[in-house]
Design an enzyme around this catalytic site. Structure first.
Site, mmCIF file in Angstrom:
data_model
loop_
_atom_site.group_PDB
_atom_site.id
_atom_site.type_symbol
_atom_site.label_atom_id
_atom_site.label_comp_id
_atom_site.label_asym_id
_atom_site.label_seq_id
_atom_site.Cartn_x
_atom_site.Cartn_y
_atom_site.Cartn_z
ATOM 1 N N LYS A 1 39.056 -18.541 -15.973
ATOM 2 C CA LYS A 1 37.785 -18.165 -16.599
ATOM 3 C C LYS A 1 37.913 -16.934 -17.491
ATOM 4 C CE LYS A 1 35.022 -21.324 -14.809
ATOM 5 N NZ LYS A 1 34.438 -22.348 -15.702
ATOM 6 N N GLU B 1 25.846 -18.055 -16.603
ATOM 7 C CA GLU B 1 25.635 -18.812 -15.378
ATOM 8 C C GLU B 1 26.930 -18.767 -14.578
ATOM 9 O OE1 GLU B 1 26.877 -20.155 -18.039
ATOM 10 O OE2 GLU B 1 28.483 -21.426 -17.251
ATOM 11 N N SER C 1 43.969 -23.807 -11.513
ATOM 12 C CA SER C 1 43.014 -23.058 -12.323
ATOM 13 C C SER C 1 42.563 -21.756 -11.681
ATOM 14 C CB SER C 1 41.794 -23.930 -12.638
ATOM 15 O OG SER C 1 41.228 -24.414 -11.439
#
Lengths: 263, 396
Positions: free
Chosen positions: B87, B109, B376
């Protein structure tokens, strides 16, 4: 089905400052919605926006979000909304438009949805999540059935207003403030300039919505435009009164109509 | 659709309220300028390297390879980035862009909390105000991340509307953006939403496949045969796929969350169970009922618990360039435990969905084939929930 008379969105603006009322279909049930619609017409509303509930209404404030939830929990569907309109349309001698989200129309089949809308006597549609750049997908089909595709302008639209106004039909929905739908204590946007900009491009009625709470703000906004749109303030009455809401909604509508008549 | 922008085949577009249109146009213009600005790119690369810890490692998982007895397996270690997930790539890019645009406040969000933490981190780094919207259900299952965001100076708003999970957090952040645009940038966390977000987020995440390609050529002198990544909105997957899209020999496989199974209502596998629709600013596939009402999806993974998928994935699926498979909670938890035990790497429960498919696929491939799995994120945040899933009650 009783035959209904053909109406047009524009006729709502012909005799005086227009009063546009929004109702979420099926909140708390479709029988109550019918009674609310009769009361609104009886008390001087000129145009009705019928909301077909959507699970995730991203342009709505809490009041209308909750109305959508109540309606969906009560089992309302696109088909049952069409059915209700079929039953009541001939009793309501004013123009009516749908207000819903793109996915409600798209998932039903855009052509099938708009064809049915025309058949039951609707006169136009407002899709708050379909801006100018995406409208062709829906407007082309609206055109073929003679429905008005209503465009919105917002306080952030600036240089876009002319472009939107040029291709607008029915009326232009002027969003009074930033943010989502809901009652506000005051509206600070320069509505007059927005209305003027529209008129310089297209001789089309402009109605102001978002944040109008009652007779006083309705009058203030109508002074600067061709009409006003009230949604959340009506939904709040329905949320409070439930099945007993129609009478109270009628009284509220009368007070707004009377305020507009003083202009 | 002559005026429509940001299309991937029939998908994408800009289905948003008029109030937001000038904001996304302003964003698109700024991005078009800065993506070709060497100074911006140099600044971003430096942040990637010195702050986020890039390039992330491409690790040969030897024990796993031997145990499964098929393809040679490499792990792309996005879990080793600062803040523990991919991210940060997108957040560094978007917050830097927002700063160049003169914005002073960012909102975002978050589902699992990883994107919220990454946004709060970069906001702290760049001295911007930060507010995060997170479904109330997720604030409860990821309480540690809520604490981290607050520690980093962000304000966290629990969202109670709808199902109180990721989709509602997205809706609420959109509503917030509509009410305050002038000084605020919405750091969308995945390759979804209205144009230009799917493109911007993909470009910032594409560093993953750019590195995989280089590292693979250095280590093996050839391209991999398959690249696997988990898909919620799809940002780490598109990042892992992007530089291989024009290499037809590389199989691209996205792993969706099947929850309790794609034949149940408790699933978030959009491509397996959804249909074409319009929501959250884009046309793509969505889990929905026959009337277009968005379905209340479910997955053990808060990060994959989303009823839609990014428009570029929908397109890659349509043209059959990528394939998408559905992995159940049980398979993901097994893979979570397997990778921990076998390689000493605790993967995020999201990434465990990709590992789970690798457990099925690697044995069917030959020993001279190569598979890359994108890890991830790291799994620390999931330990308490997985322990509970296995009937063990631990306090964090």
């Amino acid at each position: 089905m009783t035959q209904f008379t053909e109406h047009s969105v524009k006729e709502a603006f012909e005799k005086h400052k227009a009063f546009v009322a929004f109702v979420t279909c099926g909140d708390p049930d479709l029988e109550t919605t019918k009674e609310v619609l009769r009361e609104l017409v009886k008390n001087g509303v000129d145009l009705i926006e019928l909301g077909i509930p959507f699970s995730d209404p991203t342009a709505e404030g809490v009041v209308i979000q909750e109305a959508n939830n109540r309606a969906l929990e009560g089992g309302v569907t696109t088909d049952s909304v069409f059915e209700m309109i079929r039953e009541i349309r001939s009793e309501l001698p004013i123009p009516m438009v749908f207000m819903t989200y793109a996915n409600v129309v798209f998932s039903y089949g855009t052509d099938r949805f708009l064809k049915t809308a025309k058949e039951v006597g609707m006169n136009g549609i407002i899709l708050p999540d379909v801006p100018f750049e995406e409208k062709e997908e829906f407007k082309t089909t609206c055109d073929s059935y003679g429905l008005d595709f209503i465009s919105l302008i917002a306080p952030t639209s600036h240089d876009r207003i002319r472009m939107i106004a040029k291709e607008a039909e029915g009326f232009v929905y002027c969003v009074s403030s930033l943010g989502v739908t809901g009652v506000r204590s005051n509206i600070t946007t320069d509505i007059s300039s927005m209305v003027q900009l529209v008129k310089s491009e297209n001789n089309i009625p402009v109605a102001v919505g978002f944040g109008i709470s009652g007779p006083d703000s309705a009058k203030a906004m109508a002074l600067q435009s061709d009409g006003i749109i009230i949604g959340s303030a009506i939904i709040r009455i329905i949320a409070k009164e439930g099945k007993n809401a129609p009478k109270a909604v009628g009284e509220f509508a009368r007070s707004v109509r009377e305020a507009l008549n003083t202009i | 659709m002559s005026n429509s922008k940001g299309r991937f085949g029939i998908h994408g577009g800009q289905y948003i309220p008029e109030t937001l249109m000038n904001a996304v146009i302003e964003l698109e213009e700024a991005y078009d300028h800065y993506k070709n600005d060497p100074e911006f790119q140099a600044e971003l690369t430096q942040l990637f390297n010195d702050y986020a810890g890039r390039p992330s490692r491409l690790y040969y998982a030897e024990k796993m390879t031997k145990d499964l007895g098929g393809a040679k397996i490499y792990l792309k270690r996005e879990d080793l980035n600062h803040t523990g997930a991919h991210k940060i790539n997108n957040c560094l890019g978007q917050v830097l862009l927002a700063k160049k645009m003169g914005k002073t406040r960012v909102i975002a969000e978050t589902g699992a909390g990883q994107h919220g933490v990454a946004t709060a981190t970069i906001a702290a780094l760049m001295g911007m105000e930060c507010e995060i919207f997170m479904g109330r259900v997720d604030t409860e299952r990821q309480a540690l991340n809520v604490y981290k965001m607050k520690l980093l100076g962000a304000k966290v708003h629990p969202v109670d509307s709808g199902t109180a999970t990721l989709k509602d957090a997205v809706s609420e952040t959109m509503r917030e953006w509509t009410s305050r645009i002038e000084d605020t940038h919405y750091v969308l966390g995945s390759v979804m939403g209205p144009h230009p977000f799917p493109t911007i987020v993909r470009d910032f995440q594409a560093v993953i496949s750019k590195e995989i390609k280089q590292q693979m050529l250095e280590k093996e002198g050839r391209l991999p045969d398959a690249v696997l990544a988990c898909v919620g909105g799809g940002s780490n997957a598109i990042g892992s796929f992007y530089h291989f899209i024009n290499d037809p020999g590389v199989e691209l496989i996205g792993c969706e969350a099947a929850g309790r199974g794609i034949d149940t209502f408790e699933t978030a596998a959009t491509i397996a169970t959804g249909k074409l629709g319009i929501f959250h600013g884009m046309k793509s596939y969505f889990c929905q009922n026959e009337y277009g009402q968005i379905a209340p999806v479910y997955s053990i993974s808060a990060g994959l618990d989303y009823p839609g998928v990014g428009p570029e994935h929908a397109y890659l699926y349509d043209i059959k360039r990528a394939q998408y498979v559905a992995i159940t909670d049980e398979e993901a938890v097994n893979a979570f435990e397997y990778l921990s035990r076998t390689e000493g790497i605790i993967p995020a429960i999201e990434s465990s969905h990709a590992v789970a498919y690798a457990l099925k696929k690697a044995p069917t491939m030959s020993k001279d084939q190569i598979m890359v799995i994108t890890i991830s994120g790291r799994g620390d945040k999931d330990c308490a929930a997985i322990a509970r899933y296995r009937g063990e009650d631990i306090s964090e």
